[in-house]
Design a protein around this motif. Structure first.
Motif, PDB file in Angstrom:
ATOM      1  N   LYS A  24      17.976  26.952  51.872  1.00  0.00           N
ATOM      2  CA  LYS A  24      16.961  27.900  51.406  1.00  0.00           C
ATOM      3  C   LYS A  24      15.978  27.188  50.381  1.00  0.00           C
ATOM      4  CE  LYS A  24      20.358  31.559  51.421  1.00  0.00           C
ATOM      5  NZ  LYS A  24      20.907  32.722  50.796  1.00  0.00           N
ATOM      6  N   ASP A  25      14.712  27.456  50.312  1.00  0.00           N
ATOM      7  CA  ASP A  25      13.845  26.812  49.591  1.00  0.00           C
ATOM      8  C   ASP A  25      13.979  27.551  48.093  1.00  0.00           C
ATOM      9  OD1 ASP A  25      11.750  25.574  48.239  1.00  0.00           O
ATOM     10  OD2 ASP A  25      10.136  26.779  49.595  1.00  0.00           O
ATOM     11  N   GLN A  26      14.890  26.953  47.378  1.00  0.00           N
ATOM     12  CA  GLN A  26      15.087  27.325  45.832  1.00  0.00           C
ATOM     13  C   GLN A  26      15.398  26.075  44.938  1.00  0.00           C
ATOM     14  OE1 GLN A  26      18.953  29.564  47.197  1.00  0.00           O
ATOM     15  NE2 GLN A  26      19.949  28.002  46.026  1.00  0.00           N
ATOM     16  N   GLY A  27      15.371  26.319  44.022  1.00  0.00           N
ATOM     17  CA  GLY A  27      15.460  25.204  42.715  1.00  0.00           C
ATOM     18  C   GLY A  27      16.828  24.994  42.572  1.00  0.00           C
ATOM     19  N   ASP A  28      17.010  24.034  41.808  1.00  0.00           N
ATOM     20  CA  ASP A  28      18.488  23.912  41.215  1.00  0.00           C
ATOM     21  C   ASP A  28      18.550  24.112  39.716  1.00  0.00           C
ATOM     22  OD1 ASP A  28      18.798  22.196  43.554  1.00  0.00           O
ATOM     23  OD2 ASP A  28      17.622  20.606  42.894  1.00  0.00           O
ATOM     24  N   ARG A  29      19.935  24.477  39.578  1.00  0.00           N
ATOM     25  CA  ARG A  29      20.438  24.837  38.034  1.00  0.00           C
ATOM     26  C   ARG A  29      20.693  23.805  37.035  1.00  0.00           C
ATOM     27  NH1 ARG A  29      21.297  29.492  36.080  1.00  0.00           N
ATOM     28  NH2 ARG A  29      23.264  29.004  35.641  1.00  0.00           N
ATOM     29  N   TYR A  30      20.620  23.760  36.035  1.00  0.00           N
ATOM     30  CA  TYR A  30      21.078  22.852  35.133  1.00  0.00           C
ATOM     31  C   TYR A  30      22.430  22.691  34.647  1.00  0.00           C
ATOM     32  CZ  TYR A  30      15.996  21.936  34.410  1.00  0.00           C
ATOM     33  OH  TYR A  30      14.625  21.776  34.597  1.00  0.00           O
ATOM     34  N   SER A  31      22.973  23.990  34.918  1.00  0.00           N
ATOM     35  CA  SER A  31      24.572  24.241  34.685  1.00  0.00           C
ATOM     36  C   SER A  31      25.131  25.234  35.485  1.00  0.00           C
ATOM     37  CB  SER A  31      24.693  24.733  33.311  1.00  0.00           C
ATOM     38  OG  SER A  31      24.232  26.005  33.178  1.00  0.00           O
ATOM     39  N   GLY A  32      26.478  25.176  35.654  1.00  0.00           N
ATOM     40  CA  GLY A  32      27.144  26.108  36.355  1.00  0.00           C
ATOM     41  C   GLY A  32      27.248  25.561  37.920  1.00  0.00           C
ATOM     42  N   ILE A  33      27.863  26.163  38.712  1.00  0.00           N
ATOM     43  CA  ILE A  33      28.018  25.658  40.147  1.00  0.00           C
ATOM     44  C   ILE A  33      26.783  25.698  40.994  1.00  0.00           C
ATOM     45  CG2 ILE A  33      30.599  26.246  40.142  1.00  0.00           C
ATOM     46  CD1 ILE A  33      29.852  28.486  41.965  1.00  0.00           C
ATOM     47  N   PRO A  34      26.571  24.733  41.860  1.00  0.00           N
ATOM     48  CA  PRO A  34      25.152  25.080  42.595  1.00  0.00           C
ATOM     49  C   PRO A  34      24.946  26.286  43.338  1.00  0.00           C
ATOM     50  CG  PRO A  34      26.270  22.955  43.014  1.00  0.00           C
ATOM     51  CD  PRO A  34      27.317  23.858  42.291  1.00  0.00           C
ATOM     52  N   GLY A  35      25.995  27.073  43.455  1.00  0.00           N
ATOM     53  CA  GLY A  35      25.758  28.491  44.285  1.00  0.00           C
ATOM     54  C   GLY A  35      25.307  29.659  43.578  1.00  0.00           C
ATOM     55  N   ALA A  36      25.307  29.269  42.001  1.00  0.00           N
ATOM     56  CA  ALA A  36      25.145  30.408  41.325  1.00  0.00           C
ATOM     57  C   ALA A  36      23.673  30.656  41.150  1.00  0.00           C
ATOM     58  CB  ALA A  36      25.657  30.153  39.815  1.00  0.00           C
ATOM     59  N   SER A  37      23.522  31.968  41.147  1.00  0.00           N
ATOM     60  CA  SER A  37      21.937  32.373  41.119  1.00  0.00           C
ATOM     61  C   SER A  37      21.548  32.458  39.810  1.00  0.00           C
ATOM     62  CB  SER A  37      21.787  33.732  41.463  1.00  0.00           C
ATOM     63  OG  SER A  37      22.395  34.709  40.818  1.00  0.00           O
ATOM     64  N   ARG A  38      22.223  32.453  38.766  1.00  0.00           N
ATOM     65  CA  ARG A  38      21.630  32.614  37.274  1.00  0.00           C
ATOM     66  C   ARG A  38      23.183  32.586  36.288  1.00  0.00           C
ATOM     67  NH1 ARG A  38      19.438  36.802  34.346  1.00  0.00           N
ATOM     68  NH2 ARG A  38      21.182  36.043  32.821  1.00  0.00           N
ATOM     69  N   SER A  39      22.917  32.522  34.841  1.00  0.00           N
ATOM     70  CA  SER A  39      23.812  32.662  34.212  1.00  0.00           C
ATOM     71  C   SER A  39      24.743  34.196  34.063  1.00  0.00           C
ATOM     72  CB  SER A  39      23.526  32.156  32.847  1.00  0.00           C
ATOM     73  OG  SER A  39      22.940  31.166  32.821  1.00  0.00           O
ATOM     74  N   SER A  40      25.731  34.293  33.720  1.00  0.00           N
ATOM     75  CA  SER A  40      26.310  35.643  33.459  1.00  0.00           C
ATOM     76  C   SER A  40      25.561  35.942  32.277  1.00  0.00           C
ATOM     77  CB  SER A  40      27.796  35.512  33.078  1.00  0.00           C
ATOM     78  OG  SER A  40      28.590  34.829  34.118  1.00  0.00           O
ATOM     79  N   VAL A  41      25.445  37.418  32.085  1.00  0.00           N
ATOM     80  CA  VAL A  41      24.806  38.145  30.957  1.00  0.00           C
ATOM     81  C   VAL A  41      25.924  38.324  29.841  1.00  0.00           C
ATOM     82  CG1 VAL A  41      23.502  40.026  30.026  1.00  0.00           C
ATOM     83  CG2 VAL A  41      22.974  39.141  32.253  1.00  0.00           C
ATOM     84  N   ILE A  42      25.717  37.860  28.581  1.00  0.00           N
ATOM     85  CA  ILE A  42      26.930  38.039  27.714  1.00  0.00           C
ATOM     86  C   ILE A  42      26.471  38.908  26.403  1.00  0.00           C
ATOM     87  CG2 ILE A  42      28.507  37.010  26.329  1.00  0.00           C
ATOM     88  CD1 ILE A  42      28.161  34.377  28.125  1.00  0.00           C
ATOM     89  N   ALA A  43      27.267  40.038  26.206  1.00  0.00           N
ATOM     90  CA  ALA A  43      26.876  40.841  25.006  1.00  0.00           C
ATOM     91  C   ALA A  43      28.118  41.302  24.484  1.00  0.00           C
ATOM     92  CB  ALA A  43      25.891  41.920  25.574  1.00  0.00           C
ATOM     93  N   GLN A  44      28.059  42.054  23.154  1.00  0.00           N
ATOM     94  CA  GLN A  44      29.001  42.257  22.286  1.00  0.00           C
ATOM     95  C   GLN A  44      29.497  43.910  22.287  1.00  0.00           C
ATOM     96  OE1 GLN A  44      28.340  39.597  18.782  1.00  0.00           O
ATOM     97  NE2 GLN A  44      30.463  39.664  18.732  1.00  0.00           N
TER      98      GLN A  44
END
Length: 595
Positions: A24-44
């Motif tokens: 697919k025409d998509q960019g690359d992430r700097y961290s995480g596995i290549p197949g991930a769309s974004r980071s997990s959202v983390i909150a308390q």
């Protein structure tokens, strides 16, 4: 399952996928596995993950106002019924698994409705025989639209059951956001607009064929200006707002015993359907004990039948005998054993899953490790099973899934649906020119017309259900509230999420982002055509061509497809810090957010 895996460790686990040219025409992430769309959202303090961002924000607003996770889940579900009528609404059913931090235990809710008492199996068989072949299911099962497919909606009762046990805020406050949006309108999101257009397009033909008894109310409620709303268009449903106001003020009895029930009774009489006021008045949901299996030290929980949740547990039991981590997601062996495990679990699903009030279900044996070992021994690593690999016993993108967690540690795993598409095509009215603003589900289409089948239609019986919430614990502590919406994809998806996290160490977001498979063609519980040619394995473009080729050599029918891979939402609770990690499905319009 603390997330201490380094980027390199996770990358190596997915090497064969990352080595492929990006499809697919998509960019690359700097961290995480290549197949991930974004980071997990983390909150308390709280987290919500739903299939529509505005509904997620509603849940957070309720949490911030002092509501419990159950309050927030009800508020978000009511909002989704307005904003995503292609998947859910108060005309449908609901199931939930709730972690209660006070009792330190899971509570299961089966809020599914029953068939009308005034229609026998023989009468339904005759109605089905009279249906045009052009619109009746090709295998002679119940049509997916019209009153023949309608069962009594269980959602509203489910809301009040949950609220009675775990709610903090008054129902007026909980339902206020959905009422306000229904009155003032909201912009329709991309994928929902596409589903909306597709769903409404076919109702005219079904009405002309006599399958859907009337569609004027559907047009008035869901096709303003004569068409489905487009992406970005502001949609209002003032009729639904009035219905929700009645429910907020009059409680669950307003829907099942009050003026709304009376209106629905008159509507069904007018169109010649067998549903009556007494069917609504008699409805009651059921609190049930969730069932589980232990997968490599993690307890995975599902609601017992009449749902299909235990199929996910059966799949995991079979897979536990293989070293999936050593196989790797980049091997054909991994995909092969997963597909074959699914076939065996679904053979049991077709034969035994039904309403336990009407059928004896050998639950203990179905979930036993011994049975899984026998099913595993039947798997040929070099050859796909073409027919149902049945073992005797001794004894659709048309659903929403959402999850919410609050500051006290309560976690809600909730799924709700109208079944196929928007539902039956039938929208009730009050007899005075106003629709009630929602569509009845078509869940009754999942009954079997075979009187010998465990899932055979009967008055007052609950049909086999596809919608299933899931939960995972470890050492008696809550870990993951999750679900994958979408018909028969759901147990397959649940098992894939668990394997991605437990065997491959993926984060809660990455576990839902990587490529999935969907096997179609197993014998179903409706009593339709049995699997004789192995079905079809649908895969996403992220699965390398070499794997597809090898699976084909082993006898699988494989095709790349945008197909029915479901919609995933999840909340993972960090067992050390207590923080919530939220994930939302990039294949849908949704959002995970916390505070």
């Amino acid at each position: 399952m603390r997330k201490t895996l380094t980027f390199l460790t996770v990358l190596l686990a997915a090497t064969s996928l990352s080595a492929q040219t990006a499809p697919k025409d998509q960019g690359d992430r700097y961290s995480g596995i290549p197949g991930a769309s974004r980071s997990s959202v983390i909150a308390q303090n709280g987290m919500a993950a739903t299939s529509q961002p505005l509904a997620t924000q509603v849940a957070l607003d309720i949490l911030k106002a002092g509501g419990s996770a159950v309050d927030a889940a009800i508020a978000a579900n009511a909002t989704l019924g307005l904003m995503e009528p292609t998947g859910n609404g108060i005309g449908g059913d609901l199931f939930a698994i709730i972690w209660d931090p006070k009792t330190q235990k899971l509570h299961g809710l089966n809020a599914s409705g029953r068939a009308p008492m005034g229609q026998s199996l023989k009468q339904l068989q005759e109605r089905t025989r009279k249906m045009p072949r052009s619109v009746r299911d090709s295998d002679g099962t119940i049509a997916d639209w019209g009153s023949a497919s309608v069962t009594i909606p269980g959602t509203v009762d489910g809301w009040f059951e949950m609220h009675g046990k775990f709610g903090k805020l008054p129902m007026r406050q909980v339902l206020a956001p959905s009422i306000r949006y229904a009155q003032q309108g909201f912009p329709v999101s991309e994928l929902i607009a596409q589903y909306w257009k597709g769903n409404t397009a076919g109702f005219d033909a079904l009405h002309k064929e006599g399958v859907i008894e009337e569609i004027d109310n559907m047009r008035r409620a869901y096709m303003p200006g004569g068409k489905a709303p487009a992406e970005g268009e502001i949609f209002k449903n003032p009729d639904l707002a009035l219905t929700l106001i009645e429910i907020a003020e009059g409680g669950r009895d307003a829907f099942y015993k009050g003026s709304l029930a009376q209106s629905m009774d008159r509507y069904f009489k007018r169109i010649g359907a067998p549903h009556r006021y007494e069917d609504f008045a008699a409805h009651k949901g059921e609190w049930v004990e969730p069932v589980s299996t232990n997968y490599r030290g993690y307890d995975v929980w599902e609601i017992p039948p009449n749902g299909q949740g235990i199929a996910a547990l059966q799949i995991l039991n079979i897979l536990e005998g293989y070293d999936l981590k050593a196989m790797g997601r980049g091997s054909a062996d991994f995909w092969h054993v997963f597909i074959e495990a699914k076939k065996r679990a679904f053979a049991d699903r077709a034969k035994y899953y039904a309403d336990p009030a009407f059928a004896k279900i050998p639950l203990k044996e179905l979930l036993s490790k011994e049975r899984a070992a026998k099913q595993r021994a039947d798997i040929d690593m070099g050859k796909a099973a073409l027919a149902d690999p049945a073992l005797p016993v001794d004894g659709g993108n048309d659903t929403i899934y959402m999850t919410v967690a609050d500051k006290d540690g309560m976690m809600v795993s909730l799924i709700q649906s109208n079944y196929r598409g928007m539902g039956s095509g039938l929208v009730p009215d009050d007899g005075n020119g106003r629709t009630l603003g929602f569509m009845f589900q078509d869940r009754g289409a999942q009954f079997s017309l075979d009187p010998k089948h465990a899932n055979a239609y009967a008055p007052g019986k609950r049909p086999f259900h596809t919608i299933i919430p899931a939960f995972m614990t470890k050492d008696g502590k809550p870990l993951l509230s999750f679900g994958v919406m979408g018909g028969a994809m759901q147990p397959q998806g649940h098992a894939q999420i668990v394997v991605n996290m437990v065997d491959f160490g993926m984060t809660v977001q990455a576990a839902g982002d990587v490529a999935r498979f969907h096997h179609d063609g197993s014998t179903d519980p409706e009593g339709g055509k049995a699997m004789t040619e192995g079905g079809v394995v649908e895969i996403e473009t992220g699965v390398p061509q070499a794997i597809a080729d090898e699976l084909t050599k082993r006898g699988h029918k494989v095709k790349y497809s945008v197909g029915p891979y479901g919609g995933y939402q999840a909340i993972w609770r960090d067992p050390v810090t207590g923080a919530y990690w939220g994930a939302s499905e990039f294949r849908k319009d949704g959002q995970a957010a916390g505070y």
